[in-house]
Design a protein around this motif. Sequence first.
Motif, PDB file in Angstrom:
ATOM      1  N   ARG A 282       0.649   4.329  -1.838  1.00 19.55           N
ATOM      2  CA  ARG A 282       1.672   3.393  -1.541  1.00 19.55           C
ATOM      3  C   ARG A 282       2.630   2.960  -3.035  1.00 19.55           C
ATOM      4  O   ARG A 282       2.703   1.729  -2.947  1.00 19.55           O
TER       5      ARG A 282
ATOM      6  N   ARG B 208     -14.761   5.077   6.478  1.00 19.38           N
ATOM      7  CA  ARG B 208     -14.859   5.665   7.864  1.00 19.38           C
ATOM      8  C   ARG B 208     -16.287   5.224   8.553  1.00 19.38           C
ATOM      9  O   ARG B 208     -17.155   4.971   7.805  1.00 19.38           O
TER      10      ARG B 208
ATOM     11  N   SER C 163      -3.889   7.381   1.601  1.00 18.62           N
ATOM     12  CA  SER C 163      -2.608   6.722   1.761  1.00 18.62           C
ATOM     13  C   SER C 163      -2.282   6.153   0.253  1.00 18.62           C
ATOM     14  O   SER C 163      -2.910   5.226  -0.303  1.00 18.62           O
TER      15      SER C 163
ATOM     16  N   ASN D 254       7.296  -0.525   2.780  1.00 15.22           N
ATOM     17  CA  ASN D 254       7.347   0.587   3.717  1.00 15.22           C
ATOM     18  C   ASN D 254       8.700   1.358   3.964  1.00 15.22           C
ATOM     19  O   ASN D 254       8.835   2.400   3.627  1.00 15.22           O
TER      20      ASN D 254
ATOM     21  N   GLY E  72       3.911   4.949  10.195  1.00 16.09           N
ATOM     22  CA  GLY E  72       4.712   4.473  11.608  1.00 16.09           C
ATOM     23  C   GLY E  72       6.113   3.722  11.321  1.00 16.09           C
ATOM     24  O   GLY E  72       6.864   3.586  12.139  1.00 16.09           O
TER      25      GLY E  72
HETATM   26  C1  FMN Z   1       0.409   7.906  12.121  1.00 17.40           C
HETATM   27  C2  FMN Z   1       0.096   6.915  10.883  1.00 17.40           C
HETATM   28  C3  FMN Z   1       0.953   5.946  10.977  1.00 17.40           C
HETATM   29  C4  FMN Z   1       0.631   5.066   9.747  1.00 17.40           C
HETATM   30  N1  FMN Z   1       1.652   4.244   9.500  1.00 17.40           N
HETATM   31  C5  FMN Z   1       1.348   3.432   8.177  1.00 17.40           C
HETATM   32  C6  FMN Z   1       2.391   2.569   8.073  1.00 17.40           C
HETATM   33  O1  FMN Z   1       3.631   2.208   8.846  1.00 17.40           O
HETATM   34  N2  FMN Z   1       2.305   2.029   6.515  1.00 17.40           N
HETATM   35  C7  FMN Z   1       1.160   2.047   6.146  1.00 17.40           C
HETATM   36  O2  FMN Z   1       1.207   1.480   4.620  1.00 17.40           O
HETATM   37  N3  FMN Z   1       0.210   2.887   6.313  1.00 17.40           N
HETATM   38  C8  FMN Z   1       0.286   3.618   7.511  1.00 17.40           C
HETATM   39  N4  FMN Z   1      -0.700   4.640   7.721  1.00 17.40           N
HETATM   40  C9  FMN Z   1      -1.861   4.801   6.867  1.00 17.40           C
HETATM   41  C10 FMN Z   1      -3.139   4.309   7.464  1.00 17.40           C
HETATM   42  O3  FMN Z   1      -3.127   3.129   7.171  1.00 17.40           O
HETATM   43  C11 FMN Z   1      -4.118   5.051   6.700  1.00 17.40           C
HETATM   44  O4  FMN Z   1      -4.072   6.331   6.869  1.00 17.40           O
HETATM   45  C12 FMN Z   1      -5.564   4.340   7.093  1.00 17.40           C
HETATM   46  O5  FMN Z   1      -5.802   3.163   6.744  1.00 17.40           O
HETATM   47  C13 FMN Z   1      -6.846   5.117   6.542  1.00 17.40           C
HETATM   48  O6  FMN Z   1      -6.625   5.292   5.033  1.00 17.40           O
HETATM   49  P1  FMN Z   1      -6.396   6.548   4.121  1.00 17.40           P
HETATM   50  O7  FMN Z   1      -5.229   7.155   4.585  1.00 17.40           O
HETATM   51  O8  FMN Z   1      -6.231   6.003   2.571  1.00 17.40           O
HETATM   52  O9  FMN Z   1      -7.591   7.316   4.293  1.00 17.40           O
HETATM   53  C14 FMN Z   1      -0.441   5.441   8.672  1.00 17.40           C
HETATM   54  C15 FMN Z   1      -1.242   6.255   9.139  1.00 17.40           C
HETATM   55  C16 FMN Z   1      -1.124   7.270  10.108  1.00 17.40           C
HETATM   56  C17 FMN Z   1      -1.841   8.511  10.210  1.00 17.40           C
END
Ligand code: FMN
Length: 225
Positions: free
Chosen positions: A18, A213, A16, A122, A170
Amino acid sequence: MTPAMSVDVAIRTRRSVRGFLAREVPRAELDEIFTLAQWAPSNCNVQLWRPHVVSGPALKRLCTALVDAARADQPLAPDWPADGKYHGIYRERQHDAAARLYGAMGVERKDIQARKDAYLRNQACFDAPHAVFMFMQQPFDAREATDLGIYAQTLMLALTARGIASCAQGALALYPPIVREHLGLGADERLMFGISFGYEDTGVPANAARVGRALIEEAVVFHRD
Ligand SMILES: Cc1cc2nc3c(=O)[nH]c(=O)nc-3n(C[C@H](O)[C@H](O)[C@H](O)COP(=O)(O)O)c2cc1C
């Protein structure tokens, strides 16, 4: 361009992000990526995902409206409740992820204003040049949500393989009436989540955050004999 990244590398590389550069992904490449994502599997091949890709001035207008709503503490109205269901190990992992993110951003846990500012990022789609809002039509629900999740990961891997970063959110589904109004959709189109995407801005502190993980011993159960 056909990407050379293996599936294994794409799965490991995706994370993710940002904070994004303003540079847009060319339209021809968007078409290629979304054509590829159409190959995601779904229950009975119904392909019920309804991704709305928003870019440019349309995204700016939408983000402004979402940031304004969040800044004004407008009541949340998600199509599916976003209440805290996480307990035990799940809560621990949630806290760990938040701590790593806020740690990278230099935000103290007790600094309510800084946390709210971080949350507002966000709604601004982290300045991404594109966001895709994922809808399902009524009456589809939990069973069909599986299809959306699989589609979303397929899409994010296709992006990753082309050097395009993303963040599933989300948080982008907390004010569905605003999103529907901006996209000209009826109330029967229900919003599950959004995904901001574009090229990573490596200078953004939040992008230094890394989460891990659990080992498969904590997740996977193998049955044989
Ligand atoms: C369905 C879903 C909703 C998520 N919602 C948010 C969110 O609203 N804000 C955010 O910063 N990250 C959000 N994430 C990212 C998760 O925090 C992130 O996937 C998780 O911490 C794992 O980290 P990575 O994606 O870097 O591997 C979301 C991920 C998923 C799959």
